[in-house]
Scaffold this motif. Structure first.
Motif, mmCIF file in Angstrom:
data_model
loop_
_atom_site.group_PDB
_atom_site.id
_atom_site.type_symbol
_atom_site.label_atom_id
_atom_site.label_comp_id
_atom_site.label_asym_id
_atom_site.label_seq_id
_atom_site.Cartn_x
_atom_site.Cartn_y
_atom_site.Cartn_z
ATOM 1 N N TYR A 1 0.803 -1.220 0.000
ATOM 2 C CA TYR A 1 0.000 0.000 0.000
ATOM 3 C C TYR A 1 0.839 1.275 0.000
ATOM 4 C CZ TYR A 1 -4.064 -2.950 0.882
ATOM 5 O OH TYR A 1 -5.048 -3.890 0.774
ATOM 6 N N LYS A 2 2.152 1.122 0.044
ATOM 7 C CA LYS A 2 3.028 2.293 0.136
ATOM 8 C C LYS A 2 2.842 3.260 -1.021
ATOM 9 C CE LYS A 2 5.554 1.427 3.883
ATOM 10 N NZ LYS A 2 5.684 2.376 5.006
ATOM 11 N N LEU A 3 2.706 2.726 -2.217
ATOM 12 C CA LEU A 3 2.631 3.556 -3.420
ATOM 13 C C LEU A 3 1.209 3.974 -3.778
ATOM 14 C CD1 LEU A 3 5.177 1.626 -5.653
ATOM 15 C CD2 LEU A 3 5.527 3.862 -4.600
ATOM 16 N N LEU A 4 0.234 3.567 -2.979
ATOM 17 C CA LEU A 4 -1.159 3.829 -3.327
ATOM 18 C C LEU A 4 -1.492 5.314 -3.455
ATOM 19 C CD1 LEU A 4 -3.898 2.653 -4.001
ATOM 20 C CD2 LEU A 4 -4.387 2.479 -1.555
ATOM 21 N N PRO A 5 -1.087 6.192 -2.529
ATOM 22 C CA PRO A 5 -1.389 7.629 -2.700
ATOM 23 C C PRO A 5 -0.814 8.195 -3.999
ATOM 24 C CG PRO A 5 -0.727 7.186 -0.446
ATOM 25 C CD PRO A 5 -0.441 5.936 -1.224
ATOM 26 N N TRP A 6 0.416 7.804 -4.348
ATOM 27 C CA TRP A 6 1.003 8.265 -5.605
ATOM 28 C C TRP A 6 0.185 7.758 -6.786
ATOM 29 C CZ3 TRP A 6 2.842 5.701 -9.896
ATOM 30 C CH2 TRP A 6 3.564 6.461 -10.825
ATOM 31 N N MET A 7 -0.228 6.498 -6.710
ATOM 32 C CA MET A 7 -1.011 5.894 -7.789
ATOM 33 C C MET A 7 -2.342 6.627 -7.975
ATOM 34 S SD MET A 7 -0.928 3.308 -10.008
ATOM 35 C CE MET A 7 0.229 2.145 -9.296
ATOM 36 N N CYS A 8 -2.982 6.983 -6.876
ATOM 37 C CA CYS A 8 -4.268 7.685 -6.957
ATOM 38 C C CYS A 8 -4.111 9.043 -7.627
ATOM 39 C CB CYS A 8 -4.868 7.841 -5.560
ATOM 40 S SG CYS A 8 -5.420 6.283 -4.828
ATOM 41 N N ASP A 9 -3.083 9.780 -7.245
ATOM 42 C CA ASP A 9 -2.825 11.079 -7.878
ATOM 43 C C ASP A 9 -2.540 10.907 -9.364
ATOM 44 O OD1 ASP A 9 -3.163 12.475 -5.524
ATOM 45 O OD2 ASP A 9 -1.035 12.488 -5.008
ATOM 46 N N LYS A 10 -1.813 9.866 -9.697
ATOM 47 C CA LYS A 10 -1.435 9.626 -11.090
ATOM 48 C C LYS A 10 -2.661 9.296 -11.942
ATOM 49 C CE LYS A 10 2.259 9.372 -13.771
ATOM 50 N NZ LYS A 10 3.199 10.499 -13.931
ATOM 51 N N MET A 11 -3.606 8.552 -11.393
ATOM 52 C CA MET A 11 -4.810 8.217 -12.147
ATOM 53 C C MET A 11 -5.599 9.469 -12.512
ATOM 54 S SD MET A 11 -6.382 4.635 -10.624
ATOM 55 C CE MET A 11 -6.420 5.118 -8.907
ATOM 56 N N VAL A 12 -5.655 10.421 -11.604
ATOM 57 C CA VAL A 12 -6.411 11.651 -11.842
ATOM 58 C C VAL A 12 -5.700 12.551 -12.840
ATOM 59 C CG1 VAL A 12 -7.312 13.740 -10.767
ATOM 60 C CG2 VAL A 12 -7.511 11.558 -9.580
ATOM 61 N N ASP B 1 8.309 7.583 -13.858
ATOM 62 C CA ASP B 1 8.650 8.437 -12.719
ATOM 63 C C ASP B 1 8.101 7.880 -11.400
ATOM 64 O OD1 ASP B 1 6.021 8.804 -13.407
ATOM 65 O OD2 ASP B 1 6.000 10.966 -13.057
ATOM 66 N N MET B 2 7.745 6.604 -11.395
ATOM 67 C CA MET B 2 7.206 6.000 -10.174
ATOM 68 C C MET B 2 8.280 5.993 -9.088
ATOM 69 S SD MET B 2 5.734 2.142 -9.513
ATOM 70 C CE MET B 2 4.227 2.383 -10.458
ATOM 71 N N PRO B 3 7.950 6.461 -7.897
ATOM 72 C CA PRO B 3 8.926 6.445 -6.803
ATOM 73 C C PRO B 3 9.204 5.006 -6.353
ATOM 74 C CG PRO B 3 6.770 7.127 -5.998
ATOM 75 C CD PRO B 3 6.656 7.050 -7.490
ATOM 76 N N ILE B 4 10.198 4.856 -5.514
ATOM 77 C CA ILE B 4 10.557 3.539 -5.007
ATOM 78 C C ILE B 4 10.415 3.530 -3.485
ATOM 79 C CG2 ILE B 4 12.141 3.055 -6.895
ATOM 80 C CD1 ILE B 4 14.443 3.785 -4.987
ATOM 81 N N VAL B 5 10.289 2.337 -2.939
ATOM 82 C CA VAL B 5 10.237 2.175 -1.494
ATOM 83 C C VAL B 5 11.629 1.764 -1.026
ATOM 84 C CG1 VAL B 5 9.139 0.977 0.429
ATOM 85 C CG2 VAL B 5 7.836 1.444 -1.652
ATOM 86 N N ASP B 6 12.277 2.609 -0.204
ATOM 87 C CA ASP B 6 13.640 2.297 0.227
ATOM 88 C C ASP B 6 13.643 1.245 1.336
ATOM 89 O OD1 ASP B 6 13.085 3.538 2.663
ATOM 90 O OD2 ASP B 6 14.046 5.432 2.117
ATOM 91 N N ASP B 7 14.806 0.924 1.809
ATOM 92 C CA ASP B 7 14.950 -0.149 2.800
ATOM 93 C C ASP B 7 14.251 0.157 4.119
ATOM 94 O OD1 ASP B 7 16.434 -1.567 0.980
ATOM 95 O OD2 ASP B 7 18.365 -0.812 1.709
ATOM 96 N N HIS B 8 13.952 1.431 4.344
ATOM 97 C CA HIS B 8 13.268 1.825 5.576
ATOM 98 C C HIS B 8 11.759 1.978 5.386
ATOM 99 C CE1 HIS B 8 17.221 2.515 7.352
ATOM 100 N NE2 HIS B 8 17.532 3.247 6.294
ATOM 101 N N GLY B 9 11.286 1.630 4.187
ATOM 102 C CA GLY B 9 9.853 1.716 3.920
ATOM 103 C C GLY B 9 9.384 3.106 3.551
ATOM 104 N N VAL B 10 10.322 3.994 3.244
ATOM 105 C CA VAL B 10 9.974 5.361 2.856
ATOM 106 C C VAL B 10 9.852 5.431 1.338
ATOM 107 C CG1 VAL B 10 10.699 7.790 2.902
ATOM 108 C CG2 VAL B 10 11.173 6.296 4.865
ATOM 109 N N VAL B 11 8.807 6.117 0.852
ATOM 110 C CA VAL B 11 8.579 6.253 -0.582
ATOM 111 C C VAL B 11 9.287 7.509 -1.079
ATOM 112 C CG1 VAL B 11 6.838 6.501 -2.401
ATOM 113 C CG2 VAL B 11 6.349 5.098 -0.394
ATOM 114 N N ARG B 12 10.240 7.324 -1.974
ATOM 115 C CA ARG B 12 11.043 8.442 -2.484
ATOM 116 C C ARG B 12 11.100 8.396 -4.006
ATOM 117 N NH1 ARG B 12 14.348 10.594 1.590
ATOM 118 N NH2 ARG B 12 14.567 9.277 3.454
#
Length: 398
Positions: free
Chosen positions: A17-28, A353-364
């Motif tokens: 679910y980490k990338l879900l907010p980015w995905m929602c913005d991208k759909m719009v 341009d999809m961000p990645i989830v780093d080793d600490h679970g942060v989306v960057r």
């Protein structure tokens, strides 16, 4: 081993679910006019998602009949989830996906929230909602769309009636078969007179069965009793088609599901558009087949809607005066309407341009920008292999 393979493809489940907010913005931003509503708890755990793509909203507004089938099915994976769907009919009576939702559970609050968002999508249009009799739907649909606009799937009701019949009749399979035939006559009677005759025959056969029918809200499932235009839609076929359409995608992570859904929707829109350009006449092949079947039967056929009912013209009369029956079919079934339904444009999400989830679970992003990320819902799938075999209903075509 299977779960490890999935992790290599879709990542660790806790990151789904980490990338879900980015995905929602991208759909719009990819398809302006798309409606996306995302809800999560104060601790950033996912709760609810509603999606209606702009091309679906436009197609429904321009040409679909004002009847929507809603249903739900379970999503697999380590975290429980439920897929809600709202599906309309195109001019050829094929599935036209309007909106869907992903919920952490299925209860009154979830359905009410989904339906309120669906209500905003259809705007001021008065629509008929067809569903099963799930307790949450019996409460939420009337609250949002009005009690008079809630129609029930006949097949589910027939299943309940069949169970009741088994307890009432001791005449074996033949007695049960007769009772079910009486119920079909009641449900599919197109005129009040025919309904009354069928009810009279059922009461003569078994008074308890007739009382059961009266106690189970026939005004929501019997054709002649329903006060609004439901376009003779009685079964669950459309909603189930949506669930079958996404049967493989429902086993993927939520972000992969969203991308796969968009890809499938785009392919469906193109396919139906191309097929309609090859129609031999003004009617689509499914509607043309229905007309031909009615010609063979010599029955009345629905033509122009008027107020709360339908003018019906005897096909034999139309043919006797040398007219084409197709000329009397409602315009909503014809090519110009189909052309409007599929007139929109739809683009898939670009992921370069999809961000990645780093080793600490942060989306960057690749530039270091940090994005909002979510955690999975609190509900988690119980241990053990999930059941995948679908339970078939007794009356698949009713």
């Amino acid at each position: 081993m299977k779960e490890k393979a999935k992790e290599r493809i879709y990542g660790q489940p806790k990151y789904y679910y980490k990338l879900l907010p980015w995905m929602c913005d991208k759909m719009v931003t990819t398809n302006p006019g798309t409606v996306v509503q995302l809800r999560y708890l104060s601790d950033e755990h996912f709760q609810q998602l509603f999606v209606a793509h702009a091309v679906s909203i436009q197609g429904f507004a321009l040409g679909c009949r004002l009847v929507i089938a809603i249903d739900s099915s379970h999503m697999s994976g380590p975290y429980r989830g439920v897929l809600f769907s709202a599906t309309a009919y195109d001019a050829n009576d094929s599935m036209f996906p309007l909106a869907f939702g992903i919920m952490s559970s299925e209860n009154y609050e979830d359905w009410s929230w989904f339906l309120q968002n669906l209500k905003k999508v259809v705007a001021e249009k008065e629509v008929v909602i067809i569903s099963d009799r799930h307790p949450a739907l019996l409460r939420s649909v009337p609250e949002v769309f009005g009690l008079e606009n809630h129609a029930y799937y006949y097949r589910h009701l027939k299943e309940n009636f069949s169970t009741f019949v088994s307890k009432q009749i001791t005449k074996g399979n033949k007695g049960k078969e007769n009772a079910l035939q009486f119920l079909d006559s009641i449900a599919y009677a197109k005129l009040e007179h025919d309904y009354n005759i069928s009810m009279y025959e059922l009461r003569k056969y078994n008074d308890a069965l007739a009382t059961w029918v009266e106690d189970n809200s026939p005004e929501h499932w019997a054709m002649s009793k329903f006060p609004k235009q439901r376009w003779d839609k009685m079964t669950t076929n459309l909603a189930e088609s949506f669930n079958v359409w996404l049967r493989h995608e429902r086993h993927q992570s939520i972000c992969n599901f969203l991308m796969e859904h968009m890809a499938k929707l785009g392919s469906m829109l193109v396919k139906h558009k191309e097929q309609s350009n090859n129609w031999k006449g003004s009617l689509g092949p499914q509607i043309e087949e229905n007309v031909l079947q009615n010609i063979v039967k010599g029955e009345v056929y629905p033509v122009t809607p008027f107020m709360n009912g339908i003018f019906r013209v005897c096909i034999a009369v139309i043919l006797s005066i040398g007219h084409n029956v197709a000329d009397f079919v409602n315009e909503c079934y014809k090519f110009p309407m189909q052309d409007l339904i599929y007139a929109g444009f739809f683009s898939s999400i670009e992921t370069h341009d999809m961000p990645i989830v780093d080793d600490h679970g942060v989306v960057r992003s690749i530039t270091g920008q940090v994005f909002l990320s979510l955690k999975p819902s609190h509900a988690k799938r119980p241990p053990g292999r999930p059941r995948k075999k679908r339970i078939e209903f007794q009356f698949q075509d009713k």
